[in-house]
Design a protein around this motif. Structure first.
Motif, short mmCIF file in Angstrom:
data_model
loop_
_atom_site.label_atom_id
_atom_site.label_comp_id
_atom_site.label_asym_id
_atom_site.label_seq_id
_atom_site.Cartn_x
_atom_site.Cartn_y
_atom_site.Cartn_z
N ILE A 1 0.84 -1.21 0.00
CA ILE A 1 0.00 0.00 0.00
C ILE A 1 0.87 1.25 0.00
O ILE A 1 0.63 2.20 -0.76
N ALA A 2 1.92 1.26 0.84
CA ALA A 2 2.81 2.42 0.91
C ALA A 2 3.53 2.65 -0.42
O ALA A 2 3.70 3.78 -0.86
N SER A 3 3.93 1.58 -1.09
CA SER A 3 4.61 1.70 -2.38
C SER A 3 3.67 2.26 -3.44
O SER A 3 4.07 3.10 -4.26
N LYS A 4 2.43 1.81 -3.43
CA LYS A 4 1.45 2.34 -4.39
C LYS A 4 1.20 3.83 -4.15
O LYS A 4 1.13 4.62 -5.11
N ARG A 5 1.08 4.22 -2.88
CA ARG A 5 0.88 5.64 -2.57
C ARG A 5 2.07 6.47 -3.03
O ARG A 5 1.91 7.57 -3.58
N LEU A 6 3.27 5.97 -2.77
CA LEU A 6 4.48 6.70 -3.20
C LEU A 6 4.51 6.83 -4.71
O LEU A 6 4.84 7.90 -5.23
#
Length: 84
Positions: A72-77
């Motif tokens: 999720i954090a990678s997608k947001r970044l």
């Protein structure tokens, strides 16, 4: 979040050179400066590899919950970088 990543930072110590030829170089006031940031498990240094792997295990970075959070954090970044 960096709490869900693995890697290491390479640092270099800044040495201050004295003005005159009789004085020795010193690190006082020079301090450490980041040179490189690496994500992943280091393969070139056995002791660093062991330390990183130990911390991965201690922090359970590969647990299902942390893998999902990292995804999720990678997608947001990625989305934030596209907006940049």
């Amino acid at each position: 979040s960096l709490n869900m990543c693995c890697g290491y930072i390479q640092l270099a110590r800044h040495v201050l050179v004295a003005d005159d030829a009789t004085s020795k170089p010193t690190t006082a006031g020079g301090g450490w400066h980041p040179v490189d940031l690496q994500f992943g498990i280091p393969l070139f240094d056995h002791s660093l590899n062991s330390l990183v792997c130990e911390r991965i295990q201690d922090r359970q970075l590969f647990s299902a919950v942390n893998v999902e959070r990292q995804s999720i954090a990678s997608k947001r970044l990625s989305l934030r970088l596209l907006d940049f």
